[in-house]
Scaffold this motif. Structure first.
Motif, PDB file in Angstrom:
ATOM      1  N   TRP A 110     -41.049 109.820 104.277  1.00 29.64           N
ATOM      2  CA  TRP A 110     -39.882 110.643 104.622  1.00 29.64           C
ATOM      3  C   TRP A 110     -38.595 109.809 104.635  1.00 29.64           C
ATOM      4  CZ3 TRP A 110     -38.167 115.413 104.834  1.00 29.64           C
ATOM      5  CH2 TRP A 110     -37.045 115.701 105.594  1.00 29.64           C
ATOM      6  N   GLU A 111     -38.659 108.644 105.311  1.00 31.89           N
ATOM      7  CA  GLU A 111     -37.454 107.830 105.491  1.00 31.89           C
ATOM      8  C   GLU A 111     -37.053 107.077 104.221  1.00 31.89           C
ATOM      9  OE1 GLU A 111     -38.268 105.257 108.747  1.00 31.89           O
ATOM     10  OE2 GLU A 111     -38.476 106.879 110.213  1.00 31.89           O
ATOM     11  N   LYS A 112     -38.046 106.587 103.468  1.00 32.82           N
ATOM     12  CA  LYS A 112     -37.746 105.718 102.334  1.00 32.82           C
ATOM     13  C   LYS A 112     -37.770 106.429 100.979  1.00 32.82           C
ATOM     14  CE  LYS A 112     -37.436 101.941 104.814  1.00 32.82           C
ATOM     15  NZ  LYS A 112     -36.147 101.210 104.956  1.00 32.82           N
ATOM     16  N   VAL A 124     -38.121 110.519 100.637  1.00 31.88           N
ATOM     17  CA  VAL A 124     -37.578 111.881 100.642  1.00 31.88           C
ATOM     18  C   VAL A 124     -36.075 111.894 100.939  1.00 31.88           C
ATOM     19  CG1 VAL A 124     -37.695 114.160 101.713  1.00 31.88           C
ATOM     20  CG2 VAL A 124     -39.806 112.886 101.254  1.00 31.88           C
ATOM     21  N   LEU A 125     -35.675 111.257 102.042  1.00 36.00           N
ATOM     22  CA  LEU A 125     -34.260 111.274 102.407  1.00 36.00           C
ATOM     23  C   LEU A 125     -33.372 110.609 101.350  1.00 36.00           C
ATOM     24  CD1 LEU A 125     -34.329 110.665 106.278  1.00 36.00           C
ATOM     25  CD2 LEU A 125     -33.982 112.807 105.037  1.00 36.00           C
ATOM     26  N   PRO A 126     -33.748 109.410 100.854  1.00 33.13           N
ATOM     27  CA  PRO A 126     -32.928 108.834  99.786  1.00 33.13           C
ATOM     28  C   PRO A 126     -32.899 109.700  98.527  1.00 33.13           C
ATOM     29  CG  PRO A 126     -34.274 107.131 100.784  1.00 33.13           C
ATOM     30  CD  PRO A 126     -34.755 108.434 101.345  1.00 33.13           C
ATOM     31  N   THR A 127     -34.009 110.414  98.247  1.00 30.15           N
ATOM     32  CA  THR A 127     -34.029 111.300  97.093  1.00 30.15           C
ATOM     33  C   THR A 127     -33.008 112.415  97.240  1.00 30.15           C
ATOM     34  OG1 THR A 127     -36.364 110.856  96.636  1.00 30.15           O
ATOM     35  CG2 THR A 127     -35.466 112.910  95.764  1.00 30.15           C
ATOM     36  N   ILE A 128     -32.834 112.884  98.459  1.00 31.20           N
ATOM     37  CA  ILE A 128     -31.867 113.954  98.717  1.00 31.20           C
ATOM     38  C   ILE A 128     -30.443 113.418  98.702  1.00 31.20           C
ATOM     39  CG2 ILE A 128     -31.055 115.621 100.435  1.00 31.20           C
ATOM     40  CD1 ILE A 128     -33.986 115.881 101.355  1.00 31.20           C
ATOM     41  N   PHE A 129     -30.228 112.302  99.392  1.00 36.40           N
ATOM     42  CA  PHE A 129     -28.854 111.845  99.621  1.00 36.40           C
ATOM     43  C   PHE A 129     -28.269 111.014  98.481  1.00 36.40           C
ATOM     44  CE2 PHE A 129     -30.066 112.733 104.078  1.00 36.40           C
ATOM     45  CZ  PHE A 129     -29.022 113.583 104.389  1.00 36.40           C
TER      46      PHE A 129
END
Length: 334
Positions: A132-134, A136-141
């Motif tokens: 999630w942190e490494k 999913v979130l970078p994929t979104i942002f």
């Protein structure tokens, strides 16, 4: 020869094959804009990108550590090596399919998807918080940041050079693209060679040939960098055409802006967070952001939509392939 050693050698070879496919799949990340605007000839651009990939590999240890230890924990021994091999082969299969289609997906996300899928069916542990942190979130942002900064940077370029002579500006920005494309190539090496390095040291750890998954031998740096650089020099013309011509009609100022923004995002993320973000997502979003300054019709949103759908499908598709490949590979190896 020890069967465990043979298995480790095979996994390392498959990881280097992934790096090679990553190179010809993601070569467009660094050079598509420069080729499209005629700032560089194709072979000069590919050669420069290969050198940049090689240099960048030696700056990506933090990303390699995240890949090796922060996402999954396969079983030790032969079972764990079967998981890693199935995951990497699943990624290679998806990379080849999307290259054939000309889709600029994230080769690294296909790697993570393949390894996670194989880990789930192979009995290993997936660190969902790390995913999630490494991932999913970078994929979104990272695409959102790339798009926004590309839009703003392009507006700034227009304003600063509003009184310039178009012909002179074209020449100057073509020259500037040599620098921005080189920066993008180094950023690609920092991210994508590091992911191969992480997989190799994970295999060495799982196979019992080193105690820590965080220690990166010098030969791993060299082999990963060489494989990525070789694949980059081989070229990925299908992807280059998509990024350089099909999303927007690139001119030298737009190409320079997109490369500058994307490489800056890669550098800041690699040195600050160590998250394995997608170079493909970042440069593609920056190109879209730059193009958006020309109005709604300046970006071919149908092509962009197809690309985004491919992004979304990459992780689960590669996970499914990695999971399916685990069964025949484990039958052979165990």
């Amino acid at each position: 020869m020890d069967p465990l050693l043979i298995s480790v050698i095979l996994v390392v070879a498959v990881a280097l094959l992934f790096a090679y496919t990553n190179g010809f799949h993601d070569a467009a990340n660094a050079i598509a804009t420069s080729i499209s605007t005629r700032a560089l000839t194709p072979r000069v651009a590919l050669g420069m990108a290969a050198i940049g990939n090689f240099v960048g590999a030696y700056l990506g240890a933090k990303v390699a550590a995240t890949v090796a230890e922060g996402l999954v924990s396969p079983q030790l021994g032969m079972a764990g090596l079967a998981i890693v091999m199935a995951g990497v082969l699943g990624s290679v299969a998806w990379n080849y399919l999307t290259w054939w289609k000309g889709w600029p997906i994230s080769a690294s996300h296909s790697l993570f998807g393949g390894v996670v899928g194989a880990t789930l069916v192979g009995g290993g542990v997936v660190y969902w918080s790390g995913i999630w942190e490494k991932i999913v979130l970078p994929t979104i942002f990272s695409p959102l940041v790339g798009f926004a900064l590309g839009f703003l940077f392009m507006l700034a370029v227009f304003w600063v050079f509003r009184n310039g002579t178009p012909r002179k500006l074209t020449v100057r920005f073509r020259q500037a693209q040599s620098v921005s494309a080189a920066a993008m190539a180094v950023g690609h090496g920092m991210q994508d060679a590091a992911k191969t390095m992480g997989i190799i040291v994970l295999a060495l750890h799982v196979g019992g040939f080193q105690d820590s998954a965080l220690e990166i031998p010098h030969w791993v740096y060299f082999a990963s960098a060489a494989a990525l650089a070789g694949g980059t020099y081989a070229g990925g013309w299908r992807i280059i055409r998509t990024l350089g011509r099909r999303i927007i009609d690139l001119r030298p100022p737009q190409g320079f802006a997109a490369e500058t923004v994307a490489s800056s995002v890669l550098y800041v993320n690699t040195w600050w967070l160590g998250a394995p973000i997608s170079t493909t997502h970042t440069i593609t979003a920056a190109i879209m952001g730059v193009g958006s300054t020309g109005g709604k019709r300046a970006v071919r949103w149908g092509v962009a939509r197809t690309i985004v759908i491919a992004w979304i499908l990459t992780f689960p598709a590669a996970a499914i392939v990695g999971a399916l490949l685990f069964y025949p590979i484990s039958w052979i190896m165990l």
